[in-house]
Design a protein around this motif. Sequence first.
Motif, PDB file in Angstrom:
ATOM      1  N   VAL A  10     -71.597  85.016 -14.459  1.00  0.00           N
ATOM      2  CA  VAL A  10     -70.501  84.473 -13.472  1.00  0.00           C
ATOM      3  C   VAL A  10     -69.112  84.048 -14.116  1.00  0.00           C
ATOM      4  CG1 VAL A  10     -72.630  84.174 -12.170  1.00  0.00           C
ATOM      5  CG2 VAL A  10     -72.043  82.473 -14.036  1.00  0.00           C
ATOM      6  N   THR A  11     -69.164  83.671 -15.551  1.00  0.00           N
ATOM      7  CA  THR A  11     -67.961  83.466 -15.465  1.00  0.00           C
ATOM      8  C   THR A  11     -68.355  83.906 -17.504  1.00  0.00           C
ATOM      9  OG1 THR A  11     -67.290  81.214 -17.098  1.00  0.00           O
ATOM     10  CG2 THR A  11     -68.870  81.003 -17.144  1.00  0.00           C
ATOM     11  N   SER A  34     -67.249  83.655  -3.481  1.00  0.00           N
ATOM     12  CA  SER A  34     -67.752  85.438  -2.480  1.00  0.00           C
ATOM     13  C   SER A  34     -67.924  86.324  -2.650  1.00  0.00           C
ATOM     14  CB  SER A  34     -66.591  84.961  -1.457  1.00  0.00           C
ATOM     15  OG  SER A  34     -65.017  85.364  -2.812  1.00  0.00           O
ATOM     16  N   PHE A  35     -67.097  86.810  -4.364  1.00  0.00           N
ATOM     17  CA  PHE A  35     -67.794  87.899  -4.470  1.00  0.00           C
ATOM     18  C   PHE A  35     -68.932  87.855  -5.463  1.00  0.00           C
ATOM     19  CE2 PHE A  35     -67.360  90.759  -8.312  1.00  0.00           C
ATOM     20  CZ  PHE A  35     -67.511  92.447  -7.634  1.00  0.00           C
ATOM     21  N   PHE A  36     -69.899  86.976  -5.880  1.00  0.00           N
ATOM     22  CA  PHE A  36     -70.880  87.077  -5.653  1.00  0.00           C
ATOM     23  C   PHE A  36     -71.724  86.657  -5.104  1.00  0.00           C
ATOM     24  CE2 PHE A  36     -74.574  83.342  -7.090  1.00  0.00           C
ATOM     25  CZ  PHE A  36     -74.807  84.668  -8.058  1.00  0.00           C
ATOM     26  N   LYS A  37     -71.700  86.292  -3.793  1.00  0.00           N
ATOM     27  CA  LYS A  37     -72.303  86.419  -2.758  1.00  0.00           C
ATOM     28  C   LYS A  37     -72.383  87.691  -2.663  1.00  0.00           C
ATOM     29  CE  LYS A  37     -72.855  85.568   2.464  1.00  0.00           C
ATOM     30  NZ  LYS A  37     -72.715  84.264   3.158  1.00  0.00           N
ATOM     31  N   SER A  38     -71.538  89.179  -2.306  1.00  0.00           N
ATOM     32  CA  SER A  38     -71.238  90.438  -2.416  1.00  0.00           C
ATOM     33  C   SER A  38     -72.208  90.844  -3.521  1.00  0.00           C
ATOM     34  CB  SER A  38     -70.019  90.749  -2.351  1.00  0.00           C
ATOM     35  OG  SER A  38     -69.633  90.276  -3.397  1.00  0.00           O
ATOM     36  N   VAL A  39     -71.880  90.337  -4.847  1.00  0.00           N
ATOM     37  CA  VAL A  39     -72.763  90.995  -5.937  1.00  0.00           C
ATOM     38  C   VAL A  39     -74.416  90.409  -5.337  1.00  0.00           C
ATOM     39  CG1 VAL A  39     -73.182  90.151  -8.169  1.00  0.00           C
ATOM     40  CG2 VAL A  39     -70.594  91.078  -7.322  1.00  0.00           C
ATOM     41  N   VAL A  40     -74.339  89.764  -5.015  1.00  0.00           N
ATOM     42  CA  VAL A  40     -76.326  89.416  -4.909  1.00  0.00           C
ATOM     43  C   VAL A  40     -76.683  89.799  -3.362  1.00  0.00           C
ATOM     44  CG1 VAL A  40     -77.545  87.473  -4.466  1.00  0.00           C
ATOM     45  CG2 VAL A  40     -76.108  87.075  -6.426  1.00  0.00           C
ATOM     46  N   GLU A  41     -76.201  90.796  -3.223  1.00  0.00           N
ATOM     47  CA  GLU A  41     -76.040  90.870  -1.340  1.00  0.00           C
ATOM     48  C   GLU A  41     -77.003  92.406  -1.758  1.00  0.00           C
ATOM     49  OE1 GLU A  41     -77.056  90.150   1.172  1.00  0.00           O
ATOM     50  OE2 GLU A  41     -77.082  87.897   0.795  1.00  0.00           O
ATOM     51  N   GLN A  42     -76.032  93.077  -2.507  1.00  0.00           N
ATOM     52  CA  GLN A  42     -76.587  94.480  -3.462  1.00  0.00           C
ATOM     53  C   GLN A  42     -77.508  94.414  -4.789  1.00  0.00           C
ATOM     54  OE1 GLN A  42     -72.724  96.854  -4.153  1.00  0.00           O
ATOM     55  NE2 GLN A  42     -71.500  95.033  -3.994  1.00  0.00           N
ATOM     56  N   TYR A  67     -73.808  78.489  -7.377  1.00  0.00           N
ATOM     57  CA  TYR A  67     -74.416  79.815  -6.901  1.00  0.00           C
ATOM     58  C   TYR A  67     -75.732  80.119  -6.644  1.00  0.00           C
ATOM     59  CZ  TYR A  67     -69.358  80.638  -9.006  1.00  0.00           C
ATOM     60  OH  TYR A  67     -67.946  81.135  -9.603  1.00  0.00           O
ATOM     61  N   LEU A  68     -76.436  78.596  -7.539  1.00  0.00           N
ATOM     62  CA  LEU A  68     -77.922  78.817  -7.420  1.00  0.00           C
ATOM     63  C   LEU A  68     -78.135  78.805  -5.664  1.00  0.00           C
ATOM     64  CD1 LEU A  68     -78.482  76.456  -9.722  1.00  0.00           C
ATOM     65  CD2 LEU A  68     -78.806  79.074 -10.789  1.00  0.00           C
ATOM     66  N   PHE A  90     -75.427  65.027 -15.161  1.00  0.00           N
ATOM     67  CA  PHE A  90     -75.327  65.224 -14.231  1.00  0.00           C
ATOM     68  C   PHE A  90     -75.393  66.741 -13.837  1.00  0.00           C
ATOM     69  CE2 PHE A  90     -71.621  67.925 -11.994  1.00  0.00           C
ATOM     70  CZ  PHE A  90     -71.331  66.960 -11.238  1.00  0.00           C
ATOM     71  N   ARG A  91     -74.565  67.814 -14.616  1.00  0.00           N
ATOM     72  CA  ARG A  91     -74.838  69.540 -15.738  1.00  0.00           C
ATOM     73  C   ARG A  91     -76.887  69.475 -15.513  1.00  0.00           C
ATOM     74  NH1 ARG A  91     -70.408  71.701 -16.775  1.00  0.00           N
ATOM     75  NH2 ARG A  91     -68.616  69.920 -17.765  1.00  0.00           N
ATOM     76  N   ARG A  92     -77.677  68.879 -16.049  1.00  0.00           N
ATOM     77  CA  ARG A  92     -78.834  68.886 -15.494  1.00  0.00           C
ATOM     78  C   ARG A  92     -79.598  69.482 -14.802  1.00  0.00           C
ATOM     79  NH1 ARG A  92     -79.577  65.006 -20.403  1.00  0.00           N
ATOM     80  NH2 ARG A  92     -80.248  63.895 -18.941  1.00  0.00           N
ATOM     81  N   VAL A  93     -79.153  68.286 -13.574  1.00  0.00           N
ATOM     82  CA  VAL A  93     -79.591  68.316 -12.004  1.00  0.00           C
ATOM     83  C   VAL A  93     -79.424  70.269 -11.509  1.00  0.00           C
ATOM     84  CG1 VAL A  93     -79.356  67.822  -9.883  1.00  0.00           C
ATOM     85  CG2 VAL A  93     -78.475  66.205 -11.489  1.00  0.00           C
ATOM     86  N   ALA A  94     -78.315  70.917 -11.837  1.00  0.00           N
ATOM     87  CA  ALA A  94     -78.523  72.341 -11.261  1.00  0.00           C
ATOM     88  C   ALA A  94     -79.643  72.538 -11.819  1.00  0.00           C
ATOM     89  CB  ALA A  94     -77.534  73.132 -11.861  1.00  0.00           C
ATOM     90  N   LEU A  95     -80.309  72.628 -13.012  1.00  0.00           N
ATOM     91  CA  LEU A  95     -81.096  73.738 -13.814  1.00  0.00           C
ATOM     92  C   LEU A  95     -82.623  72.994 -13.023  1.00  0.00           C
ATOM     93  CD1 LEU A  95     -80.627  73.276 -17.605  1.00  0.00           C
ATOM     94  CD2 LEU A  95     -80.620  75.053 -15.904  1.00  0.00           C
ATOM     95  N   PHE A  96     -82.811  71.745 -12.237  1.00  0.00           N
ATOM     96  CA  PHE A  96     -84.048  72.139 -11.525  1.00  0.00           C
ATOM     97  C   PHE A  96     -83.402  72.543 -10.139  1.00  0.00           C
ATOM     98  CE2 PHE A  96     -84.222  68.708 -14.678  1.00  0.00           C
ATOM     99  CZ  PHE A  96     -85.076  68.817 -15.433  1.00  0.00           C
ATOM    100  N   HIS A  97     -83.501  73.337  -9.661  1.00  0.00           N
ATOM    101  CA  HIS A  97     -83.241  73.924  -8.645  1.00  0.00           C
ATOM    102  C   HIS A  97     -83.926  75.043  -8.078  1.00  0.00           C
ATOM    103  CE1 HIS A  97     -80.833  76.790  -5.587  1.00  0.00           C
ATOM    104  NE2 HIS A  97     -79.934  76.294  -5.240  1.00  0.00           N
ATOM    105  N   PRO A  98     -84.268  75.526  -6.885  1.00  0.00           N
ATOM    106  CA  PRO A  98     -85.516  75.505  -6.645  1.00  0.00           C
ATOM    107  C   PRO A  98     -85.535  77.188  -7.513  1.00  0.00           C
ATOM    108  CG  PRO A  98     -84.347  75.304  -4.823  1.00  0.00           C
ATOM    109  CD  PRO A  98     -83.917  74.478  -5.762  1.00  0.00           C
TER     110      PRO A  98
END
Length: 295
Positions: A10-11, A34-42, A67-68, A90-98
């Motif tokens: 992603v980066t 938007s491109f990440f979404k198209s990649v994920v769909e495939q 992205y998550l 602040f950034r650690r919050v993302a790591l608790f994403h389902p």
Amino acid sequence: MKFSRAYVEVTNICGLSCTFCPPKVQPTETMELSFFKSVVEQLREVTDEIALHVMGDPMVLSNLEEYLDIAHKAELKVMITTSGFYLDPFRRVALFHPSIRQVNISLNSFNKNSVSRTFEAYMEPILNLCDEKLLGKKDFFINLRLWNLDEAQREKTFNEKLFSLLEDHFGLEHEFIVSQISGERQSIRLASKILLHFDHYFEWPNLNNEIIGNGYCHGLNKQIAILVDGRVVPCCLDGDGIMNLGNLSETNLGKILTSKRSQTIIDEFSKGICSEELCQKCSYKERFAKGGIHD
């Protein structure tokens, strides 16, 4: 065709210069949502899990949760690999994403950089993440990577300092970790779904390396990688896109995977033959003969 995992860069921004990583030669770039979404769909058609890492550190992204969210909507599990330098509250919050299945933290990143941060300051947010996971009884794994084993034990001083800190923090007996080390690839349980993972240093594949020879690899069998600009490569160690099979911004994944070059790589690997020069010069494939995987 089904892969155990797909790596999505992603980066390619990392912010560090670890001595065990190859120098960065690709232009700095971050994948558009938007491109990440198209990649994920495939990718959802060929795998159940994606790792948001090839060369960069996804934790540098302030909008990582977006992205998550996309991955979660596509019902994909996510693995994060990070240096541990971007784990502020602040950034650690993302790591608790389902969507998160596992977080890998490369602890040797601290020891192989010229940084002003102290060891204690580096480890504090990492240990805070572990505590927050345990307190919240979250189900994902935290994999503390220590991929610095070698016969000369060059990192013995750093490792012993780390072991002492981890033993104190997790309430383990003194020298518990040392007593468990086999000298080979292994994981030692520190707490519920928190592991200290050992492995040896490895040499990144490069066209300037000496020829190692043929062998087997999980590339295009159990894994595939998508670079930040959309190039598809057989494995997560080809960060420069040397084995560019095609670009998802120009064609679809199905066409890329059924191309003559892709099929040749797959067919030859099944016979223990490396059809690509980079694979011929990659020593990492020797681990697969021992049952190893790159996680």
